[in-house]
Motif scaffolding. Structure first.
Motif, PDB file in Angstrom:
ATOM      1  N   CYS A  94      37.004  48.953  37.964  1.00 35.42           N
ATOM      2  CA  CYS A  94      37.555  49.451  36.706  1.00 35.42           C
ATOM      3  C   CYS A  94      38.197  50.823  36.895  1.00 35.42           C
ATOM      4  O   CYS A  94      39.016  51.241  36.069  1.00 35.42           O
ATOM      5  N   TYR A 127      39.232  49.567  28.560  1.00 34.25           N
ATOM      6  CA  TYR A 127      38.470  48.361  28.219  1.00 34.25           C
ATOM      7  C   TYR A 127      36.987  48.543  28.500  1.00 34.25           C
ATOM      8  O   TYR A 127      36.260  47.593  28.690  1.00 34.25           O
ATOM      9  N   GLU A 131      32.489  46.251  31.756  1.00 31.69           N
ATOM     10  CA  GLU A 131      33.214  45.090  31.247  1.00 31.69           C
ATOM     11  C   GLU A 131      34.644  45.029  31.791  1.00 31.69           C
ATOM     12  O   GLU A 131      35.192  43.952  32.011  1.00 31.69           O
ATOM     13  N   LYS A 132      35.232  46.188  32.059  1.00 32.81           N
ATOM     14  CA  LYS A 132      36.574  46.210  32.633  1.00 32.81           C
ATOM     15  C   LYS A 132      36.553  45.707  34.075  1.00 32.81           C
ATOM     16  O   LYS A 132      37.460  44.980  34.493  1.00 32.81           O
ATOM     17  N   TYR A 135      36.338  42.029  33.853  1.00 32.12           N
ATOM     18  CA  TYR A 135      37.630  41.516  33.410  1.00 32.12           C
ATOM     19  C   TYR A 135      38.624  41.433  34.571  1.00 32.12           C
ATOM     20  O   TYR A 135      39.292  40.420  34.775  1.00 32.12           O
ATOM     21  N   ILE A 136      38.703  42.505  35.364  1.00 32.46           N
ATOM     22  CA  ILE A 136      39.646  42.530  36.486  1.00 32.46           C
ATOM     23  C   ILE A 136      39.258  41.493  37.536  1.00 32.46           C
ATOM     24  O   ILE A 136      40.097  40.701  37.978  1.00 32.46           O
ATOM     25  N   SER A 138      37.442  38.836  37.238  1.00 32.46           N
ATOM     26  CA  SER A 138      37.554  37.475  36.693  1.00 32.46           C
ATOM     27  C   SER A 138      38.995  36.992  36.610  1.00 32.46           C
ATOM     28  O   SER A 138      39.240  35.797  36.540  1.00 32.46           O
ATOM     29  N   GLY A 139      39.924  37.915  36.625  1.00 38.88           N
ATOM     30  CA  GLY A 139      41.329  37.535  36.644  1.00 38.88           C
ATOM     31  C   GLY A 139      41.746  36.910  37.969  1.00 38.88           C
ATOM     32  O   GLY A 139      42.797  36.272  38.058  1.00 38.88           O
ATOM     33  N   ALA A 148      28.437  38.617  36.772  1.00 33.94           N
ATOM     34  CA  ALA A 148      29.139  39.261  35.658  1.00 33.94           C
ATOM     35  C   ALA A 148      28.221  40.215  34.906  1.00 33.94           C
ATOM     36  O   ALA A 148      28.618  41.347  34.583  1.00 33.94           O
ATOM     37  N   ARG A 152      28.626  44.193  34.662  1.00 30.48           N
ATOM     38  CA  ARG A 152      28.779  44.723  33.299  1.00 30.48           C
ATOM     39  C   ARG A 152      27.750  45.810  32.990  1.00 30.48           C
ATOM     40  O   ARG A 152      28.048  46.822  32.376  1.00 30.48           O
TER      41      ARG A 152
END
Length: 195
Positions: A94, A127, A131-132, A135-136, A138-139, A148, A152
């Motif tokens: 992140c 974000y 969690e960011k 998110y990154i 998981s992309g 996760a 997180r």
């Protein structure tokens, strides 16, 4: 071996799921400053390359924590090498592209003002923190639920408004507390240890 070379070796040796190569390509690309970014503005790893070094340190701390006999026997914490590497090496992605070098005036030892560089936090994708990172990552590749949640909640209670979420995550996903402990160990005892 440089920190960059060590990170890449650990990543390639342990992380093999679909999309992992693309994520590493991104981290190595000109679109990412992962290997040159600091880990923070003025605390642990606040130097060029500090983020990469911190990620490696967290990985080593997590491996060491999980190898303790009581952690395996009494707590039943056993994870495969890929899960450990994903959680530790990617927990702070992140922070990619969030720091920029600025200048500030400070008085030198001679009492005269001088301009010195410092890191300024400038998050263009606000974000959150853990969690960011989820998110990154998981992309590019699918994370397990435990990976996760570990990523997180790796900051523990320090960034969470609802403390019940942290406690519930730690109870349901023990890797989260193991990563939190490892992140704190790396932050306070390893990252800026003087040789």
């Amino acid at each position: 071996m440089t920190a960059r070379e060590e990170f890449i070796a650990l990543y390639k040796e342990n992380i093999h799921r679909e999309g992992a190569e693309k994520l590493l390509e991104y981290l190595e690309s000109p679109s990412s400053d992962f290997f040159t970014a600091p880990a923070s503005t003025r605390y642990h790893g606040s130097r060029e390359g500090g983020l990469c070094e911190h990620s490696i340190n967290v990985y080593k701390c997590l491996k060491r924590y999980l190898s303790r006999p009581e952690v395996m026997a009494e707590y039943g914490l056993t994870y495969d090498d890929e899960t450990v590497a994903i959680a530790a090496l990617l927990h702070d992605i992140c922070k990619v592209n969030c720091y920029k070098v600025s200048q500030r005036n400070v008085k030198g030892p001679d009492g005269r003002w001088q301009s010195v560089p410092y890191y300024e936090f400038d998050d263009q994708l606000p974000y959150g923190h853990g969690e960011k990172s989820v998110y990154i990552a998981s992309g590019y590749m699918r994370l397990t639920r435990e990976e996760a949640f570990a990523i997180r909640y790796h900051m523990g209670f320090s960034t969470e408004m609802d403390a019940r979420n942290v406690g519930n995550a730690f109870a349901a996903y023990p890797l989260a507390i193991a990563l939190y402990i490892s992140d704190m160990e790396a932050t306070y005892f390893v990252d800026d240890k003087k040789e």
